[in-house]
Write an enzyme that holds these catalytic residues in place. Structure first.
Site, PDB file in Angstrom:
ATOM      1  N   GLY A  17       0.345  -6.559  -6.177  1.00  0.00           N
ATOM      2  CA  GLY A  17      -0.985  -6.365  -6.766  1.00  0.00           C
ATOM      3  C   GLY A  17      -2.013  -7.320  -6.194  1.00  0.00           C
ATOM      4  O   GLY A  17      -1.820  -7.885  -5.116  1.00  0.00           O
ATOM      5  N   LEU A  76      -4.817  -6.406  -4.988  1.00  0.00           N
ATOM      6  CA  LEU A  76      -4.900  -5.696  -3.704  1.00  0.00           C
ATOM      7  C   LEU A  76      -6.188  -6.020  -2.945  1.00  0.00           C
ATOM      8  O   LEU A  76      -7.244  -6.197  -3.544  1.00  0.00           O
ATOM      9  CB  LEU A  76      -4.809  -4.184  -3.947  1.00  0.00           C
ATOM     10  CG  LEU A  76      -3.541  -3.721  -4.666  1.00  0.00           C
ATOM     11  CD1 LEU A  76      -3.545  -2.205  -4.827  1.00  0.00           C
ATOM     12  CD2 LEU A  76      -2.275  -4.179  -3.940  1.00  0.00           C
ATOM     13  N   HIS A  81      -3.746  -4.646   2.058  1.00  0.00           N
ATOM     14  CA  HIS A  81      -2.912  -3.652   1.369  1.00  0.00           C
ATOM     15  C   HIS A  81      -3.452  -2.239   1.621  1.00  0.00           C
ATOM     16  O   HIS A  81      -2.698  -1.293   1.833  1.00  0.00           O
ATOM     17  CB  HIS A  81      -2.926  -3.896  -0.144  1.00  0.00           C
ATOM     18  CG  HIS A  81      -2.313  -5.187  -0.576  1.00  0.00           C
ATOM     19  ND1 HIS A  81      -3.046  -6.215  -1.118  1.00  0.00           N
ATOM     20  CD2 HIS A  81      -1.023  -5.619  -0.533  1.00  0.00           C
ATOM     21  CE1 HIS A  81      -2.243  -7.223  -1.404  1.00  0.00           C
ATOM     22  NE2 HIS A  81      -1.018  -6.893  -1.060  1.00  0.00           N
ATOM     23  N   GLN A  87       9.277 -12.086   6.470  1.00  0.00           N
ATOM     24  CA  GLN A  87       9.687 -11.105   5.450  1.00  0.00           C
ATOM     25  C   GLN A  87       9.993  -9.751   6.101  1.00  0.00           C
ATOM     26  O   GLN A  87      10.981  -9.092   5.774  1.00  0.00           O
ATOM     27  CB  GLN A  87       8.579 -10.954   4.413  1.00  0.00           C
ATOM     28  CG  GLN A  87       8.787  -9.793   3.453  1.00  0.00           C
ATOM     29  CD  GLN A  87       7.768  -9.778   2.329  1.00  0.00           C
ATOM     30  OE1 GLN A  87       7.912 -10.508   1.370  1.00  0.00           O
ATOM     31  NE2 GLN A  87       6.737  -8.953   2.431  1.00  0.00           N
ATOM     32  N   SER A 111      -5.278 -12.239   2.197  1.00  0.00           N
ATOM     33  CA  SER A 111      -4.160 -12.599   1.335  1.00  0.00           C
ATOM     34  C   SER A 111      -4.653 -12.599  -0.101  1.00  0.00           C
ATOM     35  O   SER A 111      -5.809 -12.973  -0.362  1.00  0.00           O
ATOM     36  CB  SER A 111      -3.665 -14.004   1.695  1.00  0.00           C
ATOM     37  OG  SER A 111      -2.873 -14.525   0.651  1.00  0.00           O
TER      38      SER A 111
HETATM   39  O1  PAF Z   1       4.865  -9.095   0.307  1.00  0.00           O
HETATM   40  C1  PAF Z   1       4.851  -8.979  -0.927  1.00  0.00           C
HETATM   41  O2  PAF Z   1       3.806  -8.753  -1.547  1.00  0.00           O
HETATM   42  C2  PAF Z   1       6.146  -9.102  -1.698  1.00  0.00           C
HETATM   43  O3  PAF Z   1       6.979 -10.060  -1.141  1.00  0.00           O
HETATM   44  C3  PAF Z   1       6.889  -7.763  -1.873  1.00  0.00           C
HETATM   45  C4  PAF Z   1       7.356  -7.218  -0.528  1.00  0.00           C
HETATM   46  C5  PAF Z   1       5.987  -6.747  -2.544  1.00  0.00           C
HETATM   47  C6  PAF Z   1       8.138  -7.954  -2.731  1.00  0.00           C
HETATM   48  O4  PAF Z   1       7.807  -8.427  -4.002  1.00  0.00           O
END
Ligand code: PAF
Length: 283
Positions: free
Chosen positions: A31, A33, A37, A153, A185
């Site tokens: 969230g 956003l 995103h 990630q 971010s």
């Molecule tokens: O990158 C993120 O916002 C989080 O690490 C994710 C991938 C939604 C997992 O909670």
């Protein structure tokens, strides 16, 4: 757009979509956003018949309770934005829905998780893998979209998909930056005006280092960035590593790999920011 809060309802809607041979894209988010995103959602909408965006601040990936408490939340604004982007489903579960009992699964992503974020955020990637795997099992997407800002990630999620033999295409999407260069971010909104100004030095230094790298060794480029960041009052550098973009292991010379990325994490005041730059990418 439908807003769904249970896995059962989500499965039932998506079961119908799958029966109608529709492809499903998933954009996992926590969230708050922003346009970064939005770029992932746009990619998913363009590439799939149905786009699911999850909004869930996942407690198991926070190794710092204050960070979890202060993480920005604004589900109403998030859903309004997703609606304008033509997402089909916002999946917004409560913690009890995703974790009816504690998740005791322990993943092993070594050596991908032993570098960079790993030592500074113990348990973080295990928590990410717990929630992302749960989302993958619930949604069973054809494709899932992740930003390259969280470079480590992305590599770990690809590895998780490999380890779990999931048939999901992981789509990495480029970093989206503010007009002045700061990587977007959700944490940027926690910066004071002064910190926001200072945070600009991060991307500026990385961009300058890419020019510097053309004429200098990898070790000199690493020092160039470290010295520039350490010279800023109000910054606390955690790491700047120049790594192979696939293995995430440190690289010694520019010729050692065809894919070389510089990844940085630092505190700007109390806010932890990350960014990265690709020095070399031969496809
Ligand atoms: O990158 C993120 O916002 C989080 O690490 C994710 C991938 C939604 C997992 O909670």
């Amino acid at each position: 757009m439908r807003v769904v809060s249970t896995v059962a309802e989500l499965r039932s809607i998506l079961g119908e979509c799958r029966a109608a041979k529709k492809t499903i894209g998933l954009v996992p988010t926590m969230g708050a956003l922003h346009n970064g995103h939005a770029s992932l959602v746009e990619r998913s909408v363009a590439g799939n018949d149905v786009t699911v965006v999850s909004i869930f601040v996942n407690p198991t990936q926070f190794n710092d309770k204050n960070d979890l408490m202060n993480y920005p939340r604004n589900v109403e604004a998030d859903c309004a934005l997703l609606d304008t982007l033509n997402a089909d489903i916002a999946f917004v579960p409560e913690v009890e829905e995703m974790y009816p009992e504690p998740d005791t699964r322990v993943f092993n992503f070594a050596p991908l998780d032993s570098v960079m974020e790993g030592p500074f955020r113990p348990g973080h990637f295990n928590g990410v893998a717990q929630i992302v795997s749960k989302l993958f099992y619930a949604v069973e997407p054809d494709r899932a979209y992740f930003g390259e800002k969280d470079f480590q990630q992305l590599a770990i999620i690809r590895e998780m998909v490999r380890q779990l033999s999931l048939n999901i295409e992981i789509v990495g999407c480029p970093i989206v930056r503010e007009a002045d260069g700061l990587a977007m971010s959700s944490r940027n909104m926690l910066l004071s005006a002064e910190e926001r100004e200072r945070a600009l030095i991060i991307s500026r230094t990385l961009f300058k280092s890419a020019e510097y790298a053309r004429e200098h060794s990898l070790a000199a480029t690493k020092s160039f960035v470290e010295e520039a960041i350490n010279a800023v009052d109000g910054f606390r550098l955690e790491y700047f590593q120049i790594v192979d973009g696939n293995t995430l292991q440190p690289v010694g010379e520019w010729d050692d790999s065809n894919y070389i990325v510089g990844c940085i994490a630092l505190f700007c005041g109390k806010i932890r920011l990350i960014d990265n730059i690709k020095y070399k990418e031969v496809k």
